[in-house]
Design a protein around this motif. Structure first.
Motif, short mmCIF file in Angstrom:
data_model
loop_
_atom_site.label_atom_id
_atom_site.label_comp_id
_atom_site.label_asym_id
_atom_site.label_seq_id
_atom_site.Cartn_x
_atom_site.Cartn_y
_atom_site.Cartn_z
N ILE A 235 0.98 -1.32 0.32
CA ILE A 235 0.09 0.03 0.00
C ILE A 235 0.87 1.11 -0.25
CG2 ILE A 235 -1.88 0.94 1.12
CD1 ILE A 235 -2.79 -1.26 2.12
N ALA A 236 0.38 2.07 -1.00
CA ALA A 236 1.87 3.51 -1.03
C ALA A 236 0.56 4.59 0.20
CB ALA A 236 1.48 3.99 -2.48
N ASP A 237 0.50 5.75 0.62
CA ASP A 237 0.22 6.55 1.40
C ASP A 237 0.57 8.04 0.41
OD1 ASP A 237 -1.36 8.66 3.09
OD2 ASP A 237 -0.45 7.96 4.29
N PHE A 238 0.60 8.25 -0.76
CA PHE A 238 0.82 8.97 -1.52
C PHE A 238 0.57 10.96 -1.21
CE2 PHE A 238 1.93 11.19 -5.93
CZ PHE A 238 2.95 10.09 -6.82
N CYS A 239 0.35 11.25 -0.13
CA CYS A 239 0.66 12.32 0.25
C CYS A 239 0.59 12.06 1.80
CB CYS A 239 -0.35 13.65 0.09
SG CYS A 239 -1.02 13.67 -1.90
N ALA A 240 1.32 11.82 2.40
CA ALA A 240 1.61 11.26 3.77
C ALA A 240 2.50 12.29 5.05
CB ALA A 240 2.54 9.69 3.92
N ALA A 261 5.17 5.17 2.89
CA ALA A 261 5.13 6.76 2.79
C ALA A 261 5.65 7.73 1.85
CB ALA A 261 5.24 6.98 4.74
N LEU A 262 3.99 8.46 1.15
CA LEU A 262 4.78 9.12 0.44
C LEU A 262 5.35 10.67 0.24
CD1 LEU A 262 4.59 6.56 -2.67
CD2 LEU A 262 6.48 6.71 -1.61
N ASP A 263 5.67 11.44 -0.10
CA ASP A 263 5.51 13.28 0.46
C ASP A 263 6.37 12.91 -0.07
OD1 ASP A 263 3.26 14.77 2.37
OD2 ASP A 263 4.40 16.25 0.82
N ILE A 264 6.06 15.39 -1.18
CA ILE A 264 7.38 16.01 -1.34
C ILE A 264 8.00 16.44 -0.17
CG2 ILE A 264 6.76 16.72 -3.41
CD1 ILE A 264 5.52 19.39 -2.44
N ALA A 265 7.47 16.61 1.32
CA ALA A 265 8.45 17.30 2.32
C ALA A 265 9.15 16.54 3.31
CB ALA A 265 7.27 17.80 3.16
N ALA A 266 10.48 16.19 2.68
CA ALA A 266 11.15 15.53 3.45
C ALA A 266 10.64 15.72 4.97
CB ALA A 266 12.81 15.61 3.51
N SER A 282 6.63 -1.84 11.65
CA SER A 282 8.21 -2.16 11.04
C SER A 282 7.71 -2.39 9.63
CB SER A 282 8.68 -3.26 12.12
OG SER A 282 7.78 -4.21 11.69
N ILE A 283 6.70 -1.97 9.33
CA ILE A 283 6.38 -2.30 7.48
C ILE A 283 6.67 -0.44 6.86
CG2 ILE A 283 5.27 -4.47 7.69
CD1 ILE A 283 2.28 -2.45 7.80
N VAL A 284 6.58 0.06 7.59
CA VAL A 284 6.30 1.34 7.09
C VAL A 284 7.88 2.01 6.46
CG1 VAL A 284 6.46 4.08 7.25
CG2 VAL A 284 5.01 1.96 8.47
N GLN A 285 8.19 2.39 4.93
CA GLN A 285 8.60 3.16 4.36
C GLN A 285 8.45 3.85 4.20
OE1 GLN A 285 11.07 -0.26 2.08
NE2 GLN A 285 8.96 -0.89 2.21
N ALA A 286 9.89 5.23 3.64
CA ALA A 286 9.59 6.98 3.85
C ALA A 286 9.80 6.55 2.21
CB ALA A 286 9.63 7.43 4.34
N CYS A 287 9.72 7.36 1.35
CA CYS A 287 10.20 7.92 0.26
C CYS A 287 9.58 9.14 -0.30
CB CYS A 287 9.92 7.28 -0.90
SG CYS A 287 10.61 7.49 -2.83
N VAL A 288 11.11 10.47 -0.83
CA VAL A 288 10.56 11.41 -0.56
C VAL A 288 10.60 12.00 -1.99
CG1 VAL A 288 11.91 13.69 -0.54
CG2 VAL A 288 12.53 12.83 1.63
N LEU A 289 9.25 12.55 -2.79
CA LEU A 289 9.15 12.80 -3.88
C LEU A 289 9.65 14.15 -4.50
CD1 LEU A 289 5.41 11.38 -3.94
CD2 LEU A 289 7.76 10.17 -4.77
N PRO A 290 9.81 14.60 -5.82
CA PRO A 290 9.55 13.58 -6.87
C PRO A 290 11.03 12.55 -7.13
CG PRO A 290 10.16 15.76 -7.50
CD PRO A 290 10.35 15.47 -6.08
N ASP A 291 10.82 11.06 -7.07
CA ASP A 291 11.69 10.33 -7.23
C ASP A 291 11.23 9.23 -8.94
OD1 ASP A 291 13.10 8.00 -7.33
OD2 ASP A 291 13.63 7.73 -4.58
#
Ligand code: SAM
Length: 421
Positions: A235-240, A261-266, A282-291
């Motif tokens: 699952i992706a939370d696009f504007c986390a 967890a995705l967002d443009i705001a680090a 423990s399953i949450v991973q974060a990624c700063v967009l745009p990637d």
């Protein structure tokens, strides 16, 4: 304008000065009210709970009366102190004598202004504390309910908590909060929610520190429920943002699967790590967009994507009454929302779910964005949200309204990607 609450009866000079300075920070320097108050109380620790209550009631009282005060002031720009005086005098919070003791000559000026103003000159929008253009929109779309909606948004929000079922059942969490004297009741719509009758110093309480409960409006909980996240899914939370809904999704997944967890705001995403840890996730991973590289490799690989889009936040005025003072560029917002939804949709697998949500009460940010998306993406269909969450309303969308549901205002659409696309 409603009569002042009994909390605001014994106002001292320190409360008055603090409220005036805080209103300047909020109205003139555009700080968020809860942030400005939070900073102030941290810097003035000598203020006790009752003092804080008085200052908060003064500041929020003025913000919940802002359109009327602006109208009474006319074209003349008035200081926040003048607003405070006019509010206190016209609502009967203080009589002229008491106001003069606090505000000096400004009390006389306020009395003169009030005497010269005819209340019959107030328009409905000002009476209900809504900017004119938004009021017109609500009248068109909500009809006679526009006034009920505006009045509900002018009241204080309840204190809602989401129970983290990974750590405790709702019954167990409720019993522990009851032992602490917090008198929780269950929320009517969300099976995860508890409601407290008043604010509490929750951050020092064991159920919060141990991750059993998280403050979250019942409406936000319902948006997470609409995703219908299951253990083992991706699952992706696009504007986390800072992860309010990410945590709810993780608990629904029973900490099994992958949750991005995705967002443009680090800076916002950086808060998720410690919150997830407290919640036992423990399953949450974060990624700063745009990637772009990451997005390309993840195309079509998610069972569900939640887009909790940036918006006018008109549904949150109970908590953020200052937002009605801000100019909003609805055209720019709608463009941004359409772009985000289109980007997020690429992640959804055939047969997967795409949930678009806002805390806006404006059709341009809600139904219009979804209609535009569906017109451009024949591979997606709108699903009836009431098959997942039934709040007693008809229509394919979830529309939460403060005067009907007692939640903040929210909109959500649940879309399915067809299997053959
Ligand atoms: C309504 S807030 C999200 C609140 C969060 N989901 C929660 O439950 O606490 C909207 C978020 O969208 C983020 N955002 C803005 N533009 C974005 C974009 N192009 N892609 C992804 N996130 C974006 C903002 O940084 C903000 O954190």
């Amino acid at each position: 304008m409603a009569a002042p609450s009994s909390a605001v009866t014994r106002i001292r000079a320190a409360h008055w000065q603090a409220a005036a300075l805080l209103l300047e920070k909020i109205r003139d320097d555009r700080q968020a009210a809860d942030v400005a108050l939070g900073h102030w109380f941290r810097e003035h620790r000598q203020m006790g709970g009752r003092d804080r209550g008085h200052v908060t009631a003064l500041v929020y009282g003025v913000l919940r009366d802002a359109m009327r005060l602006q109208r009474m002031a006319g074209p003349q720009p008035l200081s926040c102190r003048d607003w405070l005086c006019m509010h206190a005098l016209s609502t009967g919070l203080l009589d002229h004598h008491a106001l003069h003791a606090l505000a000096g000559d400004a009390a006389d000026a306020a009395r003169t202004r009030l005497q010269a103003f005819d209340d019959a000159a107030l328009g409905d929008a000002e009476r209900h504390n809504v900017p004119e253009s938004i009021w017109r929109h609500w009248q068109t779309h909500y009809g006679h309910e526009a006034a009920l909606l505006a009045d509900a948004l002018n009241r204080e929000a309840p204190v809602d908590l989401r129970v983290n079922l990974l750590k405790a059942s709702r019954e167990r969490a409720s019993a522990v909060l009851q032992d602490l004297g917090l008198e929780p009741t269950t929320t009517p719509l969300s099976p995860w929610g508890l409601r407290l009758p008043r604010r509490a110093a929750l951050q020092s309480a064991a159920p919060y520190r141990e991750g059993w409960v998280e403050p979250q409006d019942e409406g936000s909980q319902l948006l997470a429920l609409l995703v219908d996240a299951k253990p083992g899914e991706r699952i992706a939370d696009f504007c986390a943002g800072a992860g309010g809904k990410t945590l709810a999704l993780g608990a629904a997944m029973q900490n099994r699967g992958e949750l991005w967890a995705l967002d443009i705001a680090a800076s916002r995403l950086s808060r998720i790590g410690s919150r997830a840890q407290r919640a036992g996730l423990s399953i949450v991973q974060a990624c700063v967009l745009p990637d772009d590289a990451w997005l390309t490799t993840q195309r079509g690989r998610f069972d569900a994507v939640l887009v909790d889009a940036p918006c006018s936040a008109t549904g949150t005025w109970r908590r953020n009454p200052e937002l009605r003072l801000r100019d909003i560029d609805f055209t720019a917002l709608a463009l941004q929302q359409r772009g985000i939804l289109a980007a997020a949709a690429r992640l959804v697998r055939p047969g997967g779910r795409l949930i678009y949500a806002t805390c806006s009460l404006m059709r341009d940010e809600n139904e219009a964005v979804v209609a535009d998306f569906i017109a451009r993406n024949a591979g997606f269909d709108v699903e009836d949200a009431s098959t997942v969450i039934n709040c007693g309303d008809s229509g394919p969308f979830l529309r939460l309204l403060p005067h009907r549901h007692g939640t903040d205002g929210f909109f959500a659409a649940r879309m399915l990607r067809r299997n053959d696309t």
